[in-house]
Design a protein around this motif. Sequence first.
Motif, PDB file in Angstrom:
ATOM      1  N   PRO A 116      28.957 -30.251  33.320  1.00  0.00           N
ATOM      2  CA  PRO A 116      29.697 -28.975  33.235  1.00  0.00           C
ATOM      3  C   PRO A 116      31.168 -29.214  32.891  1.00  0.00           C
ATOM      4  CG  PRO A 116      29.251 -29.563  35.532  1.00  0.00           C
ATOM      5  CD  PRO A 116      28.513 -30.560  34.698  1.00  0.00           C
ATOM      6  N   GLN A 117      31.681 -28.415  31.971  1.00  0.00           N
ATOM      7  CA  GLN A 117      33.078 -28.539  31.541  1.00  0.00           C
ATOM      8  C   GLN A 117      33.736 -27.163  31.542  1.00  0.00           C
ATOM      9  OE1 GLN A 117      33.362 -30.476  27.746  1.00  0.00           O
ATOM     10  NE2 GLN A 117      32.546 -32.422  28.468  1.00  0.00           N
ATOM     11  N   THR A 132      39.104 -18.656  31.850  1.00  0.00           N
ATOM     12  CA  THR A 132      38.335 -19.874  31.641  1.00  0.00           C
ATOM     13  C   THR A 132      36.871 -19.623  31.965  1.00  0.00           C
ATOM     14  OG1 THR A 132      38.737 -20.648  33.908  1.00  0.00           O
ATOM     15  CG2 THR A 132      40.300 -21.340  32.204  1.00  0.00           C
ATOM     16  N   TYR A 133      36.024 -20.473  31.450  1.00  0.00           N
ATOM     17  CA  TYR A 133      34.600 -20.408  31.741  1.00  0.00           C
ATOM     18  C   TYR A 133      34.047 -21.822  31.715  1.00  0.00           C
ATOM     19  CZ  TYR A 133      34.150 -20.824  26.649  1.00  0.00           C
ATOM     20  OH  TYR A 133      34.251 -21.253  25.347  1.00  0.00           O
ATOM     21  N   VAL A 134      32.816 -21.979  32.194  1.00  0.00           N
ATOM     22  CA  VAL A 134      32.185 -23.294  32.303  1.00  0.00           C
ATOM     23  C   VAL A 134      31.040 -23.364  31.307  1.00  0.00           C
ATOM     24  CG1 VAL A 134      30.940 -24.898  33.808  1.00  0.00           C
ATOM     25  CG2 VAL A 134      32.799 -23.502  34.741  1.00  0.00           C
ATOM     26  N   THR A 135      30.978 -24.447  30.553  1.00  0.00           N
ATOM     27  CA  THR A 135      29.843 -24.704  29.665  1.00  0.00           C
ATOM     28  C   THR A 135      29.050 -25.884  30.214  1.00  0.00           C
ATOM     29  OG1 THR A 135      31.098 -26.230  28.253  1.00  0.00           O
ATOM     30  CG2 THR A 135      31.127 -23.889  27.668  1.00  0.00           C
ATOM     31  N   TYR A 136      27.764 -25.909  29.863  1.00  0.00           N
ATOM     32  CA  TYR A 136      26.859 -26.955  30.345  1.00  0.00           C
ATOM     33  C   TYR A 136      26.203 -27.623  29.146  1.00  0.00           C
ATOM     34  CZ  TYR A 136      27.349 -24.327  34.691  1.00  0.00           C
ATOM     35  OH  TYR A 136      27.856 -23.676  35.792  1.00  0.00           O
ATOM     36  N   LEU A 137      26.040 -28.943  29.241  1.00  0.00           N
ATOM     37  CA  LEU A 137      25.346 -29.695  28.201  1.00  0.00           C
ATOM     38  C   LEU A 137      23.848 -29.622  28.483  1.00  0.00           C
ATOM     39  CD1 LEU A 137      25.512 -31.610  25.746  1.00  0.00           C
ATOM     40  CD2 LEU A 137      25.508 -33.513  27.379  1.00  0.00           C
TER      41      LEU A 137
END
Length: 541
Positions: A116-117, A132-137
């Motif tokens: 998560p970034q 801001t938000y969180v992205t996942y690989l």
Amino acid sequence: MMGLEAFLGFASIRARKERESLARSDAAASDCRTAIPSSLPSDVDPLLFPTPRGGDSPPPSSSSVLEPPSYADVVFGPFESSNGASDQGPFLRLDASPRSVRAVASDYRRIAVSDPQTEVEASNSLVPGGTTYVTYLITTLVRPGSDDAGPEFSVRRRFRDVVTLADRLSEAYRGFFIPPRPDKNLVDSQIMQKHEFVEHRRLALEKYLRRLAEHPVIGKSDELRVFLQEKGKLPLPTTTDVASRMMDGAVRLPKQLFGEWAAAQVAPQDIVQPAKGGRDLLRIFKELKQAVVNDWSGVKPSVVEDKEFLERKEKMQDLEWQLTPASQQAEALIRSQQDVGEIMGGLGLTFIKLIKFETEESVYRSQRIRVADTKNVATAAVKASRLYQELNAHTVKHLDTLHEYLGLTVAARSAFSDRTSTLLTVQTLMSDLTTLNTRVEKLEAASSKIFGGDRSRLRKVDELRETIRVTEDAKSCAIREYERIKKNNRNELDRLDREKHDDFLSMLKGFVINQVGYSEKIASVWATVAEETSRYARDNN
């Protein structure tokens, strides 16, 4: 109270931290064991016990690997080594579970959500970095032999993309029991620490995507394939918010009410979607009126539900009522086992501190014997704590079946709602056709009384006939959609009945076997300590 699924994810995070803590505790216990001298002096404490008998010696260390009892020998494999691929402790030597068999049938061999970034929202805001938000690989390995077989696919997605995927699936696959997506959990995001919330959401997204992949129809859908494999921005169309849809419907409503023919028609491609979307308020009012007529007029509609479906729908509702308390009790059991493991580990740590103190302050041989015995109790408590945590991990895995099926009952409710709304649409259109044909007959009868006919009435008849033609097309589309949803409901109910039997049987077998096996292992730990300290009973006798 946190939901079972949320608690399960959160508990797994805590369990991993506790295992690391207990690993450090083992190291501390080992340091204490090396601090205790192997040869004890001959002096004794005259105020306490007399000198031990010749056959009594300080008990041997219980730090060696325990031999499991006979039942656990059959059920479990050995502990994983410290550098092994898993730290889950014993594993079941059983045939593949029904869930794993369905996973093998999926086109996707592996779906993992990781890394998560936090990223900054690109917007026109004057405050830099304000949103801001969180992205996942999301890493996907397609099974060899499938149409998309190839190397791993890695894409980055945010939670909004998951919402879009769920909306597209619910529109395209009406009548199917689509696994429910994770909630937004706005309350949990404020209660939990940010990293714990992100980890919990990562686990929930991974489980959700795996459930979608295991579904025999959804797992092969283009929507899921695009979500998992297409890099960059998600190419699926986003869902229009309710406020915008209602605004469009409000703008269109006056035209529908005051005779603008084109605005009053329902396009066949729109009729297959539920009216509750908000774009067609007139249709919503008509279907609401039809629902009231069905419930209160006493007039039987021309198309009604079949009795078999209503019985199966009632059974599904009964299943949901039974699963709700069962899921709550499963959560209570998991909490209790987790508490026992934590308390047992805390007891071991307390005894380890006591050992250090006694070792530093000991003068007599009897004191050092007590130190050695306390060391064995501390080691046993730490081992028992680890076993309780491993047992809890397996309990989570097995009893989570209850919560999964509780979620499926929610998905079934949504699929049944699709069916009900489509049937209501069919009934409304048939009622509209009856009204339109009656109006045409009345206009034609009135026009026939005038010599040469009434042109305005004849023009109105032509418009009504065109409306009847469009409504007939819409009714045909609605009936086809209703029959399609009926077929999907029937197939899903049959599939659920088959899988429920196998899944519940596997859950009960796994749960009972793990409870018995770990109980024997924990009993073996304490039986060893009891044997090592049995001389106290002989001295008292």
